[in-house]
Design a protein around this motif. Structure first.
Motif, PDB file in Angstrom:
ATOM      1  N   VAL A  23       0.873  -1.168   0.000  1.00 14.68           N
ATOM      2  CA  VAL A  23       0.000   0.000   0.000  1.00 14.68           C
ATOM      3  C   VAL A  23       0.914   1.223   0.000  1.00 14.68           C
ATOM      4  O   VAL A  23       1.831   1.313   0.821  1.00 14.68           O
ATOM      5  CB  VAL A  23      -0.905  -0.006   1.253  1.00 14.68           C
ATOM      6  N   GLN A  24       0.648   2.149  -0.915  1.00 16.02           N
ATOM      7  CA  GLN A  24       1.486   3.343  -0.970  1.00 16.02           C
ATOM      8  C   GLN A  24       0.732   4.505  -1.593  1.00 16.02           C
ATOM      9  O   GLN A  24      -0.314   4.311  -2.196  1.00 16.02           O
ATOM     10  CB  GLN A  24       2.775   3.076  -1.741  1.00 16.02           C
ATOM     11  N   GLY A  25       1.271   5.709  -1.416  1.00 13.83           N
ATOM     12  CA  GLY A  25       0.658   6.911  -1.968  1.00 13.83           C
ATOM     13  C   GLY A  25       0.330   7.904  -0.875  1.00 13.83           C
ATOM     14  O   GLY A  25       0.898   7.872   0.209  1.00 13.83           O
ATOM     15  N   GLN A  26      -0.604   8.770  -1.164  1.00 13.33           N
ATOM     16  CA  GLN A  26      -1.011   9.786  -0.193  1.00 13.33           C
ATOM     17  C   GLN A  26      -2.030   9.247   0.793  1.00 13.33           C
ATOM     18  O   GLN A  26      -2.031   9.609   1.964  1.00 13.33           O
ATOM     19  CB  GLN A  26      -1.568  11.021  -0.914  1.00 13.33           C
ATOM     20  N   SER A  27      -2.926   8.384   0.299  1.00 17.87           N
ATOM     21  CA  SER A  27      -3.917   7.771   1.172  1.00 17.87           C
ATOM     22  C   SER A  27      -4.369   6.457   0.554  1.00 17.87           C
ATOM     23  O   SER A  27      -4.093   6.172  -0.612  1.00 17.87           O
ATOM     24  CB  SER A  27      -5.120   8.702   1.378  1.00 17.87           C
ATOM     25  N   TYR A  28      -5.055   5.665   1.363  1.00 18.71           N
ATOM     26  CA  TYR A  28      -5.592   4.382   0.919  1.00 18.71           C
ATOM     27  C   TYR A  28      -6.951   4.206   1.576  1.00 18.71           C
ATOM     28  O   TYR A  28      -7.070   4.325   2.791  1.00 18.71           O
ATOM     29  CB  TYR A  28      -4.641   3.247   1.307  1.00 18.71           C
ATOM     30  N   SER A  29      -7.976   3.963   0.776  1.00 24.67           N
ATOM     31  CA  SER A  29      -9.341   3.825   1.288  1.00 24.67           C
ATOM     32  C   SER A  29      -9.747   2.369   1.376  1.00 24.67           C
ATOM     33  O   SER A  29      -9.518   1.602   0.431  1.00 24.67           O
ATOM     34  CB  SER A  29     -10.319   4.565   0.370  1.00 24.67           C
ATOM     35  N   CYS A  30     -10.355   2.012   2.502  1.00 24.57           N
ATOM     36  CA  CYS A  30     -10.862   0.658   2.693  1.00 24.57           C
ATOM     37  C   CYS A  30     -11.737   0.645   3.941  1.00 24.57           C
ATOM     38  O   CYS A  30     -11.668   1.559   4.756  1.00 24.57           O
ATOM     39  CB  CYS A  30      -9.726  -0.349   2.852  1.00 24.57           C
ATOM     40  N   GLY A  47       2.560   9.690   1.279  1.00 22.19           N
ATOM     41  CA  GLY A  47       3.633   9.236   0.397  1.00 22.19           C
ATOM     42  C   GLY A  47       4.396   8.016   0.880  1.00 22.19           C
ATOM     43  O   GLY A  47       5.296   7.547   0.202  1.00 22.19           O
ATOM     44  N   ARG A  48       4.050   7.505   2.041  1.00 18.55           N
ATOM     45  CA  ARG A  48       4.753   6.331   2.577  1.00 18.55           C
ATOM     46  C   ARG A  48       4.359   5.070   1.831  1.00 18.55           C
ATOM     47  O   ARG A  48       3.309   4.986   1.215  1.00 18.55           O
ATOM     48  CB  ARG A  48       4.413   6.133   4.053  1.00 18.55           C
TER      49      ARG A  48
END
Length: 98
Positions: A23-30, A47-48
């Motif tokens: 999982v990476q980027g600015q945010s993750y939706s779930c 960004g992690r």
């Protein structure tokens, strides 16, 4: 974006039935589940990259904060869902900011 809770979470590896990619980027939706009750949320990643099979401390923002927060307690076990369980962990802090 101000977090509602901070969680310690471990994403399952692909071999354990988890995701195929980190999982990476600015945010993750779930959905985040406490017991059998799910709450739409965003993991605030800034960004992690959250590698599979490793423990991560992550800030979480709920889509419907007023419904989710009464159910959130420090130490509560949780899991993240993406058509199946992809991660498990616990709440390490409930943020009281409004």
């Amino acid at each position: 974006m101000t977090p509602d809770i901070i969680i310690s979470v471990r994403f399952l590896t692909t071999a354990e039935g988890g995701r195929e990619t980190p999982v990476q980027g600015q945010s993750y939706s779930c959905p985040l589940f406490i017991g059998d009750e799910g709450f739409d949320c965003r993991l605030l990643l800034d960004g992690r990259r959250l590698d599979l099979g490793e423990n991560h401390e992550v800030a979480v923002k709920f889509l419907y904060r007023e419904k989710a927060l009464p159910k959130m307690k420090t130490g509560a076990e949780l899991h993240l869902w993406e058509g199946r369980n992809i991660a498990s962990g616990e709440i390490i802090q409930v943020c009281e900011n409004i």
